[in-house]
Motif scaffolding. Structure first.
Motif, PDB file in Angstrom:
ATOM      1  N   ALA A   1      -1.787  11.620  -3.084  1.00 50.94           N
ATOM      2  CA  ALA A   1      -1.252  10.811  -3.634  1.00 50.94           C
ATOM      3  C   ALA A   1      -0.983  10.392  -5.048  1.00 50.94           C
ATOM      4  O   ALA A   1      -1.520  11.683  -6.161  1.00 50.94           O
ATOM      5  CB  ALA A   1      -2.289   9.099  -4.093  1.00 50.94           C
ATOM      6  N   PHE A   2       0.127   9.681  -5.604  1.00 50.85           N
ATOM      7  CA  PHE A   2       0.698  10.473  -7.439  1.00 50.85           C
ATOM      8  C   PHE A   2       0.804   8.734  -7.195  1.00 50.85           C
ATOM      9  O   PHE A   2       1.886   8.018  -7.122  1.00 50.85           O
ATOM     10  CB  PHE A   2       2.025  11.074  -7.492  1.00 50.85           C
ATOM     11  N   PRO A   3      -0.273   8.257  -8.501  1.00 54.41           N
ATOM     12  CA  PRO A   3      -0.496   7.202  -8.931  1.00 54.41           C
ATOM     13  C   PRO A   3       0.448   6.412 -10.096  1.00 54.41           C
ATOM     14  O   PRO A   3       0.977   5.285  -9.469  1.00 54.41           O
ATOM     15  CB  PRO A   3      -1.587   7.040 -10.184  1.00 54.41           C
ATOM     16  N   GLU A   4       0.669   7.498 -10.480  1.00 51.63           N
ATOM     17  CA  GLU A   4       2.187   7.406 -11.366  1.00 51.63           C
ATOM     18  C   GLU A   4       3.849   6.500 -10.739  1.00 51.63           C
ATOM     19  O   GLU A   4       4.156   5.752 -11.423  1.00 51.63           O
ATOM     20  CB  GLU A   4       2.828   8.178 -12.744  1.00 51.63           C
ATOM     21  N   ARG A   5       3.965   7.590  -9.773  1.00 45.48           N
ATOM     22  CA  ARG A   5       5.016   7.062  -9.026  1.00 45.48           C
ATOM     23  C   ARG A   5       4.775   6.072  -7.484  1.00 45.48           C
ATOM     24  O   ARG A   5       5.125   5.850  -7.539  1.00 45.48           O
ATOM     25  CB  ARG A   5       5.590   8.339  -8.693  1.00 45.48           C
TER      26      ARG A   5
ATOM     27  N   PRO B   1       5.667   9.452   4.133  1.00 45.59           N
ATOM     28  CA  PRO B   1       5.425   8.576   3.226  1.00 45.59           C
ATOM     29  C   PRO B   1       4.605   7.109   4.125  1.00 45.59           C
ATOM     30  O   PRO B   1       4.948   7.027   5.125  1.00 45.59           O
ATOM     31  CB  PRO B   1       6.957   8.085   3.195  1.00 45.59           C
ATOM     32  N   ILE B   2       4.233   6.884   3.394  1.00 48.24           N
ATOM     33  CA  ILE B   2       2.680   5.705   3.735  1.00 48.24           C
ATOM     34  C   ILE B   2       2.017   5.202   2.748  1.00 48.24           C
ATOM     35  O   ILE B   2       2.114   5.481   1.593  1.00 48.24           O
ATOM     36  CB  ILE B   2       1.094   6.304   4.157  1.00 48.24           C
ATOM     37  N   ALA B   3       1.803   4.071   3.155  1.00 45.16           N
ATOM     38  CA  ALA B   3       1.663   2.542   2.275  1.00 45.16           C
ATOM     39  C   ALA B   3       0.478   2.952   1.058  1.00 45.16           C
ATOM     40  O   ALA B   3      -0.541   3.802   1.623  1.00 45.16           O
ATOM     41  CB  ALA B   3       1.072   1.238   3.167  1.00 45.16           C
ATOM     42  N   ALA B   4       0.613   2.489   0.095  1.00 48.26           N
ATOM     43  CA  ALA B   4      -0.780   2.045  -0.643  1.00 48.26           C
ATOM     44  C   ALA B   4      -2.349   2.667   0.587  1.00 48.26           C
ATOM     45  O   ALA B   4      -3.384   3.276   0.201  1.00 48.26           O
ATOM     46  CB  ALA B   4      -0.774   1.349  -1.766  1.00 48.26           C
ATOM     47  N   ALA B   5      -1.722   1.454   1.294  1.00 47.68           N
ATOM     48  CA  ALA B   5      -3.244   1.125   1.717  1.00 47.68           C
ATOM     49  C   ALA B   5      -3.602   1.667   2.276  1.00 47.68           C
ATOM     50  O   ALA B   5      -4.789   1.802   3.094  1.00 47.68           O
ATOM     51  CB  ALA B   5      -2.982  -0.495   2.564  1.00 47.68           C
ATOM     52  N   ASP B   6      -2.711   2.375   3.466  1.00 46.52           N
ATOM     53  CA  ASP B   6      -3.190   3.288   4.400  1.00 46.52           C
ATOM     54  C   ASP B   6      -3.717   4.886   3.699  1.00 46.52           C
ATOM     55  O   ASP B   6      -3.937   5.897   4.469  1.00 46.52           O
ATOM     56  CB  ASP B   6      -1.990   4.027   4.969  1.00 46.52           C
ATOM     57  N   ALA B   7      -3.593   5.035   1.952  1.00 43.81           N
ATOM     58  CA  ALA B   7      -3.916   6.014   1.769  1.00 43.81           C
ATOM     59  C   ALA B   7      -5.424   6.200   1.174  1.00 43.81           C
ATOM     60  O   ALA B   7      -5.828   6.997   0.362  1.00 43.81           O
ATOM     61  CB  ALA B   7      -3.077   6.265  -0.215  1.00 43.81           C
ATOM     62  N   ASP B   8      -5.563   5.193   1.468  1.00 44.99           N
ATOM     63  CA  ASP B   8      -7.624   5.165   0.858  1.00 44.99           C
ATOM     64  C   ASP B   8      -8.628   5.522   2.025  1.00 44.99           C
ATOM     65  O   ASP B   8     -10.212   5.716   2.084  1.00 44.99           O
ATOM     66  CB  ASP B   8      -7.892   3.822   1.452  1.00 44.99           C
TER      67      ASP B   8
END
Length: 239
Positions: free
Chosen positions: A86-90, A108-115
């Motif tokens: 994950a690259f929070p700033e990007r 690439p994945i959605a932010a929700a799938d990065a948890d």
């Protein structure tokens, strides 16, 4: 001990060109064993976000890079199959997924799938209190209360709580991807599991949209449709 190694000697799964330069970074101690790719290689050679290890170190020091939800301190931290970057700033999130030829690629994945992160159960052991410890493909493990898991199953682990949030059984009909061998990157459903006698490796027959393939059990990982790109054709889609 040197922090470099010759490019020609790196595992085939590493996403680096072998004849452009003589040396590349050497993976540090950590998960994934010898197949782990140094984080700096992913940042520099795959994503092109940094030019050298100094820039990579600055990025991780400022929490610009998270691996499986955590900050990292070593630019040579091994990255491997199914890790989450994950690259929070990007506002960018990626899952490490097998590419054609067995090289590690980034999906690439959605932010929700990065948890959360997918892990293959390689074996399980009994620990104190009679509880079960699941051991994973990347060297990680967790202790669970219920003994409902088997070797070669896959589980999805919450990055923050380490709880199992999904369980995919290794069985006929399960959706799998090959992560090594000549069919690495192919996706299909298990048609048959051929159990071999003695110490011989079990083989798996996998049905795909364009035919199928056979490989050893070690090379397949159970996934579900959420891990597959929308344009990927699965067996039975045309019916």
């Amino acid at each position: 001990m040197t922090n470099h190694q010759k490019r020609l000697s790196v595992p085939k799964s590493w996403p680096v060109e072998r004849k452009t330069e003589t040396f590349t970074a050497k993976a540090g101690a950590g998960p994934h064993g010898e197949s782990g790719v140094p984080l700096v290689v992913v940042l520099r050679d795959v994503l092109g976000y940094v030019d050298d290890s100094s820039e990579a170190q600055y990025a991780i020091n400022t929490d610009g890079v998270l691996v499986n939800g955590d900050s990292v301190g070593d630019v040579n931290r091994p990255i491997g199959m199914f890790d989450i970057l994950a690259f929070p700033e990007r506002d960018e999130h990626y899952r490490v997924f097998p590419d054609e030829g067995g090289r590690l690629g980034l999906t690439p994945i959605a932010a929700a799938d990065a948890d959360s992160k997918l892990s293959k159960v390689t074996d399980k052991t009994t620990v104190s209190g009679g509880r079960v410890q699941l051991n994973f493909h990347d060297g990680g493990n967790i202790v669970v209360e219920d003994d409902v898991y088997s070797g070669n199953d896959s589980v999805v682990i919450d990055n923050e709580t380490s709880d199992v949030v999904a369980h995919f059984e290794y069985e006929e009909g399960a959706l799998v991807t090959a992560v090594a061998g000549q069919h690495a990157g192919d996706i299909g459903r298990i048609e048959e599991i051929d159990v071999q006698p003695g110490s011989a490796q079990n083989t798996v027959h996998v049905d795909t949209a364009d035919g199928g393939f056979e490989t050893v059990e070690e090379y397949v990982v159970v996934i579900d449709e959420n891990f597959v790109a929308e344009d990927t054709e699965l067996p039975g889609d045309a019916e």
